[in-house]
Design an enzyme around this catalytic site. Structure first.
Site, PDB file in Angstrom:
ATOM      1  N   HIS A 291      -2.562   2.966  -5.119  1.00 25.34           N
ATOM      2  CA  HIS A 291      -1.917   2.655  -3.836  1.00 25.34           C
ATOM      3  C   HIS A 291      -0.448   2.270  -4.039  1.00 25.34           C
ATOM      4  CE1 HIS A 291      -5.428   3.016  -1.219  1.00 25.34           C
ATOM      5  NE2 HIS A 291      -6.138   2.482  -2.198  1.00 25.34           N
TER       6      HIS A 291
ATOM      7  N   ASP B 169       0.852  -1.191   0.000  1.00 26.70           N
ATOM      8  CA  ASP B 169       0.000   0.000   0.000  1.00 26.70           C
ATOM      9  C   ASP B 169       0.889   1.243   0.000  1.00 26.70           C
ATOM     10  OD1 ASP B 169      -2.315   1.737   0.291  1.00 26.70           O
ATOM     11  OD2 ASP B 169      -3.361  -0.060   0.969  1.00 26.70           O
TER      12      ASP B 169
ATOM     13  N   GLU C  22      -9.548   2.350  -5.634  1.00 25.11           N
ATOM     14  CA  GLU C  22      -9.117   3.718  -5.381  1.00 25.11           C
ATOM     15  C   GLU C  22      -7.886   4.097  -6.204  1.00 25.11           C
ATOM     16  OE1 GLU C  22     -10.690   4.056  -0.789  1.00 25.11           O
ATOM     17  OE2 GLU C  22      -8.696   3.223  -1.113  1.00 25.11           O
TER      18      GLU C  22
ATOM     19  N   TYR D 276     -16.366  -4.084   7.747  1.00 22.60           N
ATOM     20  CA  TYR D 276     -15.103  -3.363   7.947  1.00 22.60           C
ATOM     21  C   TYR D 276     -14.890  -3.264   9.460  1.00 22.60           C
ATOM     22  CZ  TYR D 276     -13.860  -2.080   3.170  1.00 22.60           C
ATOM     23  OH  TYR D 276     -13.444  -2.120   1.859  1.00 22.60           O
TER      24      TYR D 276
HETATM   25  C1  ACM Z   1     -10.987  -0.525   0.123  1.00 24.95           C
HETATM   26  O1  ACM Z   1     -11.565  -0.375   1.215  1.00 24.95           O
HETATM   27  N1  ACM Z   1     -10.225   0.437  -0.359  1.00 24.95           N
HETATM   28  C2  ACM Z   1     -11.140  -1.731  -0.633  1.00 24.95           C
END
Ligand code: ACM
Length: 403
Positions: free
Chosen positions: A136, A53, A199, A295
């Site tokens: 990322h 990341d 993203e 999450y």
């Molecule tokens: C994510 O939460 N960016 C997959």
């Protein structure tokens, strides 16, 4: 993991997983092993390791050694929530941040990961590796500036948020991606290899003459944002073909749908607001359900009662009530391969806090995924929970207090 087993219609699913993020805060190997043992105990069978990341690269590459010597540590870490968090278009390093001034890093060697894969296999757990691309990429770009178009050196990310630095989408970027995925396939035996895909800001591509020419040559308008979604889709298709040549299936976050996903991929559906599960399954694409409810970096209730987290999240009871078919049209239920909880680690700085955020919610999700509609009532689940929590304690895991 039975890769192609179709689930029964009662909501019991073959892919039952959790994602660990050792990038934002490194997770020592002993704790990763502990998670594998915990998963086996609760009848989960996938550990998804998010290995790269913006804020750190955690996979040892023999072909690209600066990823470990330069991309695996950052000079400092933002304290608390970054100022202006989430403001569109603002570079994360320009937020009004306070930093701790402490170096943070770590990585796993290929030998360590091979040993982990074998250990997990012995416990019935598959390790699904993720290298997040083409977005990322800030840490990789810090090690190899030439992976961007202008070659400007920069630091590994020290704040949270989405960095604009992406992988160049032409031959040098493809070579890097294939080299790394090749090494990943040498180390991991998972039928799925996750390439992230989430993203991915398009600004760098849209302003780079090379990428602009690339989309023009694809017959697309270089001044239109959608052309760069298609460029990402083309990149994804290249990776899918490469992985297929190694006998693997590409897995990606649901952004891989945006420019049109290639054949044969699997989507991890996380963006509820774009109806990712519905979009994917209507296109005939198998999914793993990973919505915001799952999450687990979000608090297990009202924020005022919990330590700092990314925000208020799902309670144990809400997780236990999760419907794996959420958002999936009735006729496409057989495309739900499974479900997964996410433990993003911006606000999970150490293993003690990891266990606090993960459990007991992970036990609830495990039962949802393993037993489907045949699971206990929530009341009975709660009655049996203390004994299960005791088993976890024997592994050295102390979760959130029970309700
Ligand atoms: C994510 O939460 N960016 C997959």
């Amino acid at each position: 993991m039975p890769a192609c087993l179709l689930p029964a219609d009662d909501g019991a699913v073959p892919y039952r997983g959790v994602m660990l993020d050792p990038c934002r805060h490194f997770v020592p190997l002993a704790e990763v092993r502990r998670m594998v043992e915990a998963l086996a105990l609760i009848k989960m069978n996938v550990l998804h390791l998010h290995l790269s990341d913006d804020q750190g690269w955690r996979f040892e590459s023999l072909k690209w050694p600066r990823l470990t010597t330069h991309a695996s540590s950052r000079s400092k870490t933002v304290v608390g929530r970054p100022g202006n968090y989430g403001r569109e278009g603002l570079h994360p390093e320009n937020y009004l941040n306070k930093y701790d001034g402490k170096e943070h890093g770590g990585f796993y060697t290929q030998a360590e990961l091979s040993e982990l894969v074998a250990f997990a296999k012995g416990k019935g757990v598959t390790i699904v590796p993720e290298i997040d691309m083409p977005g990322h990429m800030r840490a990789a770009r810090a090690a190899y500036p030439e992976l961007g178009y202008n070659g400007t050196p920069q630091e590994v990310g020290c704040s949270w948020g989405v960095y604009p630095e992406v992988l160049r989408a032409d031959e040098p970027g493809l070579k890097f991606a294939k080299d790394i995925l090749g090494e990943i396939c040498d180390v991991f035996d998972s039928p799925y290899v996750h390439i992230g895909g989430d993203e991915c800001p398009k600004e760098e591509w849209a302003s780079a003459p090379i990428a602009r020419k690339q989309v023009k040559d694809m017959g697309l308008d270089p001044d239109h944002l959608d052309s760069y979604h298609k460029l990402q889709a083309w990149f994804t298709a290249e990776m899918a073909a490469f992985l297929a040549s190694k006998g693997r299936k590409l897995l990606g976050w649901d952004e891989i749908l945006d420019g049109g996903a290639p054949e044969g991929v699997v989507v991890m559906a996380w963006r509820d607001w774009t109806h990712a599960a519905e979009r994917a399954t209507k296109a005939g694409i198998p999914i793993i359900q990973a919505p915001s409810l799952l999450y687990f970096d979000y608090a297990q209730g009202p924020e005022k009662d919990e330590p700092l987290s990314i925000g208020p999240g799902a309670t144990l009871e809400q997780v236990y009530a999760f419907d794996v078919y959420k958002g999936v049209p009735q006729e496409h239920r057989d495309l739900v391969l499974g479900t997964q909880a996410q433990l993003w680690s911006e606000y999970i700085p150490n293993p003690k806090h990891l266990w606090y955020m993960a459990f007991p919610r992970l036990i609830a999700l495990a039962d949802v995924a393993y037993f489907g509609k045949n699971r206990d009532s929530y009341e009975d689940f709660l009655k049996k929970l203390p004994a299960r929590v005791e088993e976890l304690k024997k592994l050295g895991i102390q979760g959130h207090p029970l309700p």
